[in-house]
Design an enzyme around this catalytic site. Structure first.
Site: not given
Ligand code: FAD
Ligand code: UDP
Length: 367
Positions: A172, A176, A249, A280, A300, A348, A350
């Protein structure tokens, strides 16, 4: 005749895109959401003028122009470019792995010197065909970077040894041979001005939403309300875990309001040693170049998911993917249910990918 055309379970990004498209096609939808707010994991709230990303830092980035144009209908995006730094026991390195990182690590100046150093370390480790995350990491960036910037962080993030994780996770991140700290290889990137919640609110428009409502707690009642269901919760929960539990996770966020203007000088600082208990620290104001007198930070802490926790990251290793395929077969048999999103498809994803897939599914469904 049922009251609604679609019942959308989950008010996250997938649900919002589907609701927007269904409304445009003249369909009537009801959204039910377990949490007491919309926007799923991209939810932001305002604290002292700062938009706080409650469920972790979210940076929008994509190479898909259609997706970029789509989200720009619902928000104005700023010019934020993600450039996290890594803190390894007090040593600071730029991410992703680029010439700034290589220079700090080895004192190399040219791309050729950096490439030679990596090649030498890859050879010494004896890796030809990387089979897991550790081998993939060493073959991409060498042993030193693996040891200081990847091994500890990944072990904390996933609670598993790098040898037991799939190689794709580390792919991911860009590697560079230029002095460029942009974390993403994306043509388009930014943060919605005013926060993600506002953007998702605009996507839902007038669609009816019931918050604090768990679909699975009274499934039959809700099923009777609509012709079709769009389910974006965990796929294994839908089937009452009857084939076993998929692994996720989870993350615990420890958020603090601090009486200072600038805590760490960057939105994202990764703690890449194993000993620091969090992965982080996010300083939210820097996503929007904030100048408020106070600041909000979130530490986190990564944890294995247990029933009752929020499932954030699907653990897409062979064992879980095999179990998911079995759930997917069951899902295909549910004629009136569309399973979508990060949890519904156990991927997984985005944000941009979630939108792309939701648009495709909606187009096929609503044509
Ligand atoms: P969700 O946002 O999980 O929505 C699902 C919803 O369904 C939730 O609100 C939940 O409460 C609801 N639900 C579940 N079960 C039920 C039920 N039984 N009844 C009613 N409601 C229910 N993506 C990026 O592009 N850039 C980023 O920088 C990035 N950072 C991230 C950092 C973290 C820590 C995490 C966890 C994810 C990150 N992502 C990022 C990914 C991004 O969060 C997801 O791609 C996106 O939010 C997924 O949308 P979704 O609608 O599939 O799921
Ligand atoms: N990773 C790492 N060191 C860092 C940042 C990321 O080893 O400083 C690895 C780690 O395994 C992580 C993966 O790269 O799960 C993907 O990172 P990303 O930032 O895409 O994770 P996310 O935003 O989904 O938490």
């Amino acid at each position: 005749m049922k009251k609604y055309d679609y019942l959308i379970v989950g008010a996250g990004l997938y649900g919002a895109v589907f609701a927007q498209e269904a409304a445009r096609a003249g369909k009537k939808c009801l959204v039910i959401e377990k949490r007491n707010h919309i926007a799923g994991n991209i939810y932001t709230y305002n604290c002292e003028g700062i938009n706080v990303h409650q469920y972790g830092a979210h940076i929008f980035h994509t190479n898909n122009k259609e997706v970029w144009d789509y989200v720009n209908q619902f928000a104005v995006f700023n010019r934020y470019t993600n450039s996290p730094v890594a803190n390894y026991n007090g040593e600071i390195y730029n991410l992703p792995f680029n010439m700034n990182t290589f220079n700090k690590m080895w004192g190399v100046i040219t791309p050729q010197e950096a490439a030679e150093k990596i090649e030498q370390q890859r050879k010494e480790a004896g890796i030809t065909e990387p089979q897991n995350l550790e081998e993939q990491a060493i073959s991409l960036v060498g042993t030193d970077i693996y040891e200081k910037l990847i091994k500890g962080y990944t072990a904390k993030q996933w609670g598993r040894d790098c040898k037991d994780l799939p190689a794709f996770i580390i792919k991911r991140l860009p590697v560079r041979f230029t002095y460029d700290n942009n974390y993403f290889n994306a043509l388009y990137q930014g943060i919605p001005v005013g926060g993600y919640t506002k953007m998702v609110e605009n996507m839902f428009g007038d669609t009816e939403i019931m918050l604090g409502t768990d679909y699975l707690a009274d499934k039959e009642k809700y099923d009777a309300m609509a012709d079709k269901i769009v389910y974006t919760g965990p796929v294994d929960a839908y089937f009452d875990y009857k084939l076993g539990t998929l692994q996720y996770r989870s993350v615990r966020f420890e958020t603090e309001l601090l009486d200072m203007e600038n805590y760490q000088g960057n939105a994202v600082v990764n703690y890449t040693d194993y000993e620091t208990p969090y992965t982080r620290i996010i300083e939210h104001k820097h996503f929007e170049f904030g100048t408020q007198p106070k600041t909000v930070i979130s530490r986190e802490y990564s944890a294995e998911w247990q029933q009752g926790d929020e499932p954030y990251y699907p653990v897409n290793n062979d064992q879980n993917n095999a179990l998911y395929e079995k759930y997917k077969a069951l899902a295909t048999e549910e004629e009136n249910v569309i399973f979508g999103g990060r949890l519904g498809e156990y991927k997984y994803y985005d944000m941009d990918k979630v939108i792309e897939v939701a648009l495709q599914v909606a187009a096929a469904e609503l044509k």
